[in-house]
Every structure is written in C-alpha cells, then in structure tokens.
Design a protein around this motif. Structure first.
Motif, PDB file in Angstrom:
ATOM      1  N   GLU A  91      -6.663  97.554 -41.564  1.00  0.00           N
ATOM      2  CA  GLU A  91      -5.454  98.308 -42.116  1.00  0.00           C
ATOM      3  C   GLU A  91      -5.626  97.780 -43.767  1.00  0.00           C
ATOM      4  O   GLU A  91      -5.167  98.553 -44.403  1.00  0.00           O
ATOM      5  N   THR A  92      -6.056  96.746 -43.886  1.00  0.00           N
ATOM      6  CA  THR A  92      -6.122  96.245 -45.037  1.00  0.00           C
ATOM      7  C   THR A  92      -7.367  96.868 -45.846  1.00  0.00           C
ATOM      8  O   THR A  92      -7.197  97.189 -47.297  1.00  0.00           O
ATOM      9  N   LEU A  93      -8.484  97.135 -45.193  1.00  0.00           N
ATOM     10  CA  LEU A  93      -9.372  97.933 -45.592  1.00  0.00           C
ATOM     11  C   LEU A  93      -9.074  99.247 -46.148  1.00  0.00           C
ATOM     12  O   LEU A  93      -9.357  99.879 -47.347  1.00  0.00           O
ATOM     13  N   SER A  94      -8.072 100.069 -45.313  1.00  0.00           N
ATOM     14  CA  SER A  94      -7.546 101.250 -45.740  1.00  0.00           C
ATOM     15  C   SER A  94      -6.859 101.135 -46.820  1.00  0.00           C
ATOM     16  O   SER A  94      -6.874 102.161 -47.748  1.00  0.00           O
ATOM     17  N   ALA A  95      -6.016 100.025 -47.021  1.00  0.00           N
ATOM     18  CA  ALA A  95      -5.068  99.802 -48.225  1.00  0.00           C
ATOM     19  C   ALA A  95      -6.174  99.703 -49.476  1.00  0.00           C
ATOM     20  O   ALA A  95      -5.759 100.317 -50.553  1.00  0.00           O
ATOM     21  N   TRP A 106      -5.097  98.778 -59.661  1.00  0.00           N
ATOM     22  CA  TRP A 106      -5.564  97.083 -59.806  1.00  0.00           C
ATOM     23  C   TRP A 106      -4.526  96.387 -58.871  1.00  0.00           C
ATOM     24  O   TRP A 106      -5.110  95.426 -58.281  1.00  0.00           O
ATOM     25  N   GLU A 107      -3.357  96.703 -58.728  1.00  0.00           N
ATOM     26  CA  GLU A 107      -2.289  95.875 -58.025  1.00  0.00           C
ATOM     27  C   GLU A 107      -2.942  95.818 -56.452  1.00  0.00           C
ATOM     28  O   GLU A 107      -2.713  94.913 -55.813  1.00  0.00           O
ATOM     29  N   ILE A 108      -3.294  97.009 -55.949  1.00  0.00           N
ATOM     30  CA  ILE A 108      -3.566  97.389 -54.652  1.00  0.00           C
ATOM     31  C   ILE A 108      -4.726  96.412 -54.449  1.00  0.00           C
ATOM     32  O   ILE A 108      -4.764  96.026 -53.453  1.00  0.00           O
ATOM     33  N   VAL A 109      -5.829  96.910 -55.139  1.00  0.00           N
ATOM     34  CA  VAL A 109      -7.097  96.192 -55.010  1.00  0.00           C
ATOM     35  C   VAL A 109      -7.149  94.669 -54.988  1.00  0.00           C
ATOM     36  O   VAL A 109      -7.851  94.083 -54.295  1.00  0.00           O
ATOM     37  N   SER A 110      -6.336  94.132 -56.030  1.00  0.00           N
ATOM     38  CA  SER A 110      -6.274  92.693 -56.210  1.00  0.00           C
ATOM     39  C   SER A 110      -5.673  92.052 -54.792  1.00  0.00           C
ATOM     40  O   SER A 110      -5.870  91.123 -54.266  1.00  0.00           O
ATOM     41  N   GLN A 111      -4.400  92.646 -54.425  1.00  0.00           N
ATOM     42  CA  GLN A 111      -3.658  92.281 -53.349  1.00  0.00           C
ATOM     43  C   GLN A 111      -4.697  92.390 -52.050  1.00  0.00           C
ATOM     44  O   GLN A 111      -4.448  91.213 -51.033  1.00  0.00           O
ATOM     45  N   SER A 164      -7.512  89.774 -52.049  1.00  0.00           N
ATOM     46  CA  SER A 164      -7.278  88.719 -51.619  1.00  0.00           C
ATOM     47  C   SER A 164      -7.028  88.440 -50.048  1.00  0.00           C
ATOM     48  O   SER A 164      -7.227  87.292 -49.648  1.00  0.00           O
ATOM     49  N   VAL A 165      -6.593  89.382 -49.338  1.00  0.00           N
ATOM     50  CA  VAL A 165      -6.556  89.113 -47.811  1.00  0.00           C
ATOM     51  C   VAL A 165      -7.966  89.270 -47.407  1.00  0.00           C
ATOM     52  O   VAL A 165      -8.103  88.140 -46.413  1.00  0.00           O
ATOM     53  N   LEU A 166      -8.841  89.998 -47.832  1.00  0.00           N
ATOM     54  CA  LEU A 166     -10.180  90.234 -47.184  1.00  0.00           C
ATOM     55  C   LEU A 166     -10.856  89.034 -47.570  1.00  0.00           C
ATOM     56  O   LEU A 166     -11.830  88.658 -46.479  1.00  0.00           O
ATOM     57  N   VAL A 167     -10.654  88.281 -48.647  1.00  0.00           N
ATOM     58  CA  VAL A 167     -11.673  87.074 -48.757  1.00  0.00           C
ATOM     59  C   VAL A 167     -10.915  85.742 -48.278  1.00  0.00           C
ATOM     60  O   VAL A 167     -11.150  84.571 -48.562  1.00  0.00           O
ATOM     61  N   ASP A 168      -9.754  86.024 -47.338  1.00  0.00           N
ATOM     62  CA  ASP A 168      -9.058  84.899 -46.799  1.00  0.00           C
ATOM     63  C   ASP A 168      -8.332  83.865 -47.703  1.00  0.00           C
ATOM     64  O   ASP A 168      -8.361  82.801 -47.678  1.00  0.00           O
ATOM     65  N   THR A 169      -7.561  84.403 -48.978  1.00  0.00           N
ATOM     66  CA  THR A 169      -6.935  83.590 -49.664  1.00  0.00           C
ATOM     67  C   THR A 169      -5.713  82.857 -49.027  1.00  0.00           C
ATOM     68  O   THR A 169      -5.173  83.657 -48.355  1.00  0.00           O
ATOM     69  N   ALA A 170      -5.422  81.989 -49.248  1.00  0.00           N
ATOM     70  CA  ALA A 170      -4.250  81.064 -48.187  1.00  0.00           C
ATOM     71  C   ALA A 170      -2.909  81.760 -48.593  1.00  0.00           C
ATOM     72  O   ALA A 170      -2.615  81.585 -49.862  1.00  0.00           O
TER      73      ALA A 170
END
Length: 246
Positions: free
Chosen positions: A78-82, A194-199, A202-208
């Motif tokens: 789902e994150t990949l789709s976003a 940019w807001e969508i890509v950065s958010q 962040s999830v895909l690279v496992d930011t806490a």
C-alpha cells in the motif's frame, strides 16, 4: 459486513469514477479553448485516476495475511502504491512545465466561453466533495493510500480554483495569466508530490515512527519489565511494528 479492505476499495472505486468525469471535462474544455492551465489541470485529474487504479491493485495485495516470505504482512505494498501516486504527480508537473515552455514560444491566447466556467466550477465542487470524503474515510479506516490520495485531491481543489481565477483574468484581456497560473499549478503539484514521496519513503526505509525514549517511557511502569535493553519501531504511527528486548 464489509472488511476494511473492501471499504477502502469502495472509496477508491467511487473516487476513480469521479476523477475520470472531472478529467474528461477539463481536458475537453482545455483542448477546445486552448487554455493551457485547464488542459494541465485535466491531465492532473487523469493522473489521479491512474493512481486510483494502482491503489485498488495494491490494496488487494496489502490485505494478504503474513506468510513465510512476508512474516510482517504485505502492508508495504500500500505504501508502494502511495509512492507511485507521488511519482505520477512529479511526472505531471514536469509535463506542465514543458507545456508552459511551448506556449511561451507560440504566444497564443486561449478562447473562453460560458461553458468553460460551468465545467470548471462543476469540477471544483466535485473535487471538494471527493477530498472531504477521502480524508474522513482515510482516518476512519487508517488507510495510508486513501490519505495520500486525499492529499492529491486536496491539491486539485486549489489548482482548479487558481485556474478559474486565471480564466476570469484572461477573459478581461490578461492572456499571460494562463501561463502564470499554469506555473503556479505546477509548483503546487511538485509540492504535493514531494510530501507524498518523502512520507512513503520514510516508511519504506523503516524510519522509526516512535523514538526509543518514548517506548521506554511507555513500558517503564510494566511490573514484569526489569530492564529494557533495546526498543525499536517501524511502519506508520497508526500501524507500527514494535520490537522490545527486555
């Protein structure tokens, strides 16, 4: 009773139909009138429809239960789709910039009719309704794809409003406002992308989503925990995966 996935799919399906109607209306009027800002806004809405289709596909995959290859589940699809929606927005912005540069060399002015404003105002109303609907359902269902798509649709509201204002000025003889607003629209699209890509990145690279200090504070009052060796988290704030070594 519908599952969470089915409800998200329903929202995306309704949004897809409305986005297609909006895109067809804007692109048709934009091509007839020669207004670059309207055509660009229509292409943006068409990109939204592509994002809805990608979301529908991703939701079905993301809802699969954990398996041997994906012990933490499939939610990141789902994150990949976003992230794809963000990428499509970036592409749209670039296409708009190219169109602006082309218009500067041609020097043509758009031809407007009352029908132009009727279509623009109608699509503005639809965008507002869709945006509010997606935001409300996105929070209710805790769906990252719906909230990302809602941000995209919210940008459409401001974009269409800007286009309407520019067309009013063009009607009064300020033809160059078509290019100015088209450039502003491109900037708004890049900002949303940019807001969508950065958010999502962040999830895909496992930011806490939660700091170790916060997790330690939460667990400090648990009687059976004598010492916290390590606290880690990943995912989103609404659906975080937390590992605690005690």
């Amino acid at each position: 009773m519908q599952s969470s996935r089915q409800q998200v799919e329903q929202v995306l399906s309704i949004t897809l139909i409305l986005n297609l109607l909006v895109a067809i209306g804007k692109i048709g009027i934009g091509l007839v009138s020669g207004a670059l800002a309207i055509t660009a806004d229509g292409v943006h809405s068409l990109t939204d429809s592509a994002g809805n289709v990608a979301g529908l596909i991703a939701i079905r995959i993301a809802d699969r239960p954990p398996d041997d290859d994906h012990p933490y589940g499939h939610r990141k699809f789902e994150t990949l789709s976003a992230l794809l929606i963000g990428g499509l927005l970036l592409l749209t912005g670039w296409e708009m910039v190219q169109g602006i540069l082309g218009r500067l060399t041609e020097g043509e002015s758009p031809t407007l009719t009352p029908l132009t404003f009727v279509v623009l105002i109608s699509t503005l109303v639809i965008n507002i309704v869709v945006s509010r609907y997606q935001i409300r359902r996105g929070h209710q269902l805790k769906s990252q794809i719906l909230l990302a798509d809602a941000k995209n649709t919210s940008a459409d509201v401001y974009v269409t409003l800007s286009v309407i204002i520019s067309m009013i000025l063009v009607a009064f003889g300020w033809g160059w406002m078509d290019l100015v607003v088209a450039l502003i629209v491109a900037g708004l699209i890049f900002k949303s992308a940019w807001e969508i890509v950065s958010q999502t990145t962040s999830v895909l690279v496992d930011t806490a989503p939660y700091s170790p200090e916060y997790l330690c504070t939460v667990l400090a009052d648990v009687p059976s925990v004598h010492q916290i060796v390590r606290a880690r988290s990943r995912g989103t704030v609404d659906e975080a995966l937390i590992d605690i070594d005690v």
